[in-house]
Design an enzyme around this catalytic site. Structure first.
Site, mmCIF file in Angstrom:
data_model
loop_
_atom_site.group_PDB
_atom_site.id
_atom_site.type_symbol
_atom_site.label_atom_id
_atom_site.label_comp_id
_atom_site.label_asym_id
_atom_site.label_seq_id
_atom_site.Cartn_x
_atom_site.Cartn_y
_atom_site.Cartn_z
ATOM 1 N N TYR A 1 82.276 49.498 77.059
ATOM 2 C CA TYR A 1 81.425 48.887 78.081
ATOM 3 C C TYR A 1 81.776 47.421 78.294
ATOM 4 O O TYR A 1 82.556 46.848 77.546
ATOM 5 C CB TYR A 1 79.945 49.036 77.705
ATOM 6 C CG TYR A 1 79.450 48.121 76.598
ATOM 7 C CD1 TYR A 1 79.836 48.314 75.276
ATOM 8 C CD2 TYR A 1 78.589 47.068 76.877
ATOM 9 C CE1 TYR A 1 79.372 47.483 74.273
ATOM 10 C CE2 TYR A 1 78.119 46.226 75.868
ATOM 11 C CZ TYR A 1 78.515 46.437 74.570
ATOM 12 O OH TYR A 1 78.055 45.616 73.575
ATOM 13 N N LYS B 1 85.111 46.648 72.708
ATOM 14 C CA LYS B 1 83.702 46.636 73.130
ATOM 15 C C LYS B 1 83.227 48.079 73.291
ATOM 16 O O LYS B 1 83.049 48.594 74.401
ATOM 17 C CB LYS B 1 83.536 45.813 74.417
ATOM 18 C CG LYS B 1 82.120 45.244 74.572
ATOM 19 C CD LYS B 1 82.098 44.092 75.540
ATOM 20 C CE LYS B 1 80.693 43.657 75.916
ATOM 21 N NZ LYS B 1 79.846 43.228 74.809
ATOM 22 N N GLU C 1 80.353 36.923 63.471
ATOM 23 C CA GLU C 1 79.678 36.641 64.747
ATOM 24 C C GLU C 1 78.226 37.093 64.635
ATOM 25 O O GLU C 1 77.748 37.372 63.531
ATOM 26 C CB GLU C 1 80.395 37.364 65.898
ATOM 27 C CG GLU C 1 80.469 38.871 65.713
ATOM 28 C CD GLU C 1 81.207 39.585 66.841
ATOM 29 O OE1 GLU C 1 81.351 39.037 67.939
ATOM 30 O OE2 GLU C 1 81.628 40.736 66.596
ATOM 31 N N LEU D 1 84.231 40.214 68.475
ATOM 32 C CA LEU D 1 84.494 40.472 69.884
ATOM 33 C C LEU D 1 84.980 39.156 70.510
ATOM 34 O O LEU D 1 84.358 38.116 70.297
ATOM 35 C CB LEU D 1 83.211 40.926 70.597
ATOM 36 C CG LEU D 1 83.476 41.316 72.051
ATOM 37 C CD1 LEU D 1 84.037 42.725 72.131
ATOM 38 C CD2 LEU D 1 82.224 41.201 72.894
HETATM 39 N N1 PDD Z 1 77.263 41.421 74.016
HETATM 40 N N2 PDD Z 1 79.920 39.630 70.092
HETATM 41 C C1 PDD Z 1 79.268 40.791 70.268
HETATM 42 C C2 PDD Z 1 79.201 41.752 69.138
HETATM 43 C C3 PDD Z 1 78.652 41.073 71.506
HETATM 44 O O1 PDD Z 1 78.014 42.247 71.680
HETATM 45 C C4 PDD Z 1 78.703 40.105 72.543
HETATM 46 C C5 PDD Z 1 78.080 40.318 73.888
HETATM 47 C C6 PDD Z 1 79.403 38.903 72.311
HETATM 48 C C7 PDD Z 1 79.536 37.838 73.369
HETATM 49 O O2 PDD Z 1 80.492 38.213 74.345
HETATM 50 P P1 PDD Z 1 80.392 37.684 75.858
HETATM 51 O O3 PDD Z 1 80.336 36.192 75.782
HETATM 52 O O4 PDD Z 1 81.649 38.141 76.484
HETATM 53 O O5 PDD Z 1 79.165 38.268 76.444
HETATM 54 C C8 PDD Z 1 80.001 38.708 71.077
HETATM 55 C C9 PDD Z 1 76.722 41.838 75.286
HETATM 56 C C10 PDD Z 1 76.072 40.755 76.083
HETATM 57 C C11 PDD Z 1 75.832 43.062 75.058
HETATM 58 O O6 PDD Z 1 76.220 43.865 74.231
HETATM 59 O O7 PDD Z 1 74.818 43.211 75.728
#
Ligand code: PDD
Length: 279
Positions: free
Chosen positions: A33, A144, A176, A200
């Site tokens: 996703y 992801k 993270e 991620l």
């Molecule tokens: N999640 N690390 C993880 C495990 C994440 O699920 C996310 C974002 C991030 C930040 O990535 P970005 O800046 O590209 O949104 C880091 C999304 C928002 C979610 O799962 O809803």
């Protein structure tokens, strides 16, 4: 949430969007996703999100059903003008005739997109709480994947403790958050762990590093130990839906002054200005 969603080539009301119970996303979490913010109806860093989607699809050996241009068109149709929203898109390996862990011979991916409103700003002057936890996830955290049970359990443990996020450690080092990247200001330097399969590669993370470097804010991508994080004068979590949130309490202990720090204030302002300049 917007009432209209996209499912396999059709735009339709959410209540009419249905998939098979044999979908491998449902049975195995076999899919990937993206979450992409759109400010005032304009997709933010779409190219970077689609590149990450390509990497995730490659990692799970699934073909991208659309070109980047097709994605732009498809997603834009769902957005409302003038407001801030986030796009959730998901691709699974589709429904198969029987439940078998191995891939089916013929794959018809399921493509689903929905859009929600976002209001990520935290008031200046208000910071939030987090807890630290052992990172119980797998070895492919740079993909992801929709397979998020570990993240779900970690985030829920944080919520059960009155916190907004679980900050994760693997073998004594920061990885993270359950759904965010983590930054810390240590000895005046803005730090975040380097990209690796353990995290991620967040798009918001990249934007923050870009803005910091452009504005001569000292920053570094480096490993951060539990003890180093304890010394941090500021800790932030970052994501597409939450932007940059200052954490002022970690495990019940005050971080820095207990208020959002000066580096956060500067970065938050620069980030908002960057968004405005694109809108
Ligand atoms: N999640 N690390 C993880 C495990 C994440 O699920 C996310 C974002 C991030 C930040 O990535 P970005 O800046 O590209 O949104 C880091 C999304 C928002 C979610 O799962 O809803």
């Amino acid at each position: 949430m917007n009432d209209i969603v996209y499912l396999n080539g059709e735009y339709l009301p959410l209540s009419e969007a249905k998939i098979s119970v044999m979908d491998r996303g449902f049975l195995f979490g076999d899919g990937v996703y993206e979450v992409i913010p759109a400010y005032s109806g304009k997709l933010f860093r779409l190219g970077n999100h689609l590149e990450r989607l390509d990497n995730s699809l490659k990692a799970i050996r699934l073909q991208n059903p659309h070109s980047h241009e097709q994605w732009r068109e498809l997603l834009t149709k769902l957005l409302k003008e003038g407001i801030d929203q986030s796009v959730y898109l998901q691709i699974t390996r589709g429904a198969a005739p029987k439940r078998d862990h191995a891939f089916p011979k013929e794959v018809n991916p399921t493509v689903f997109v929905m859009v929600s409103n976002i209001n990520p700003h935290t008031d200046e002057g208000v910071g939030l709480k987090a807890i630290s936890m052992e990172d119980s996830r797998w070895k492919l955290c740079d993909t992801k994947a929709i397979t998020l049970l570990a993240n779900v359990l970690l985030r829920q443990a944080a919520v059960d403790n009155g916190c907004v996020e679980a900050i994760l450690f693997k073998e004594g080092y920061l990885t993270e958050g359950a759904a965010s990247n983590v930054f810390a200001v240590i000895d005046g330097v803005l730090m975040t762990p380097p990209k690796s399969p353990a995290i991620l590669p967040g798009i918001t993370r990249d934007v923050i590093l870009e803005i910091a470097r452009k504005n001569n804010i000292p920053c570094s991508e480096q490993a951060i130990s539990v003890d180093e994080l304890k010394k941090a004068s500021e800790i932030w979590i970052t994501s597409s839906t939450r932007e940059i949130i200052p954490i002022v309490d970690l495990d019940g202990k005050t971080v820095g002054t207990g208020k959002p720090g000066e580096v956060w204030k500067a970065l938050f302002k620069l980030f908002q200005a960057h968004k405005q300049s694109l809108a």
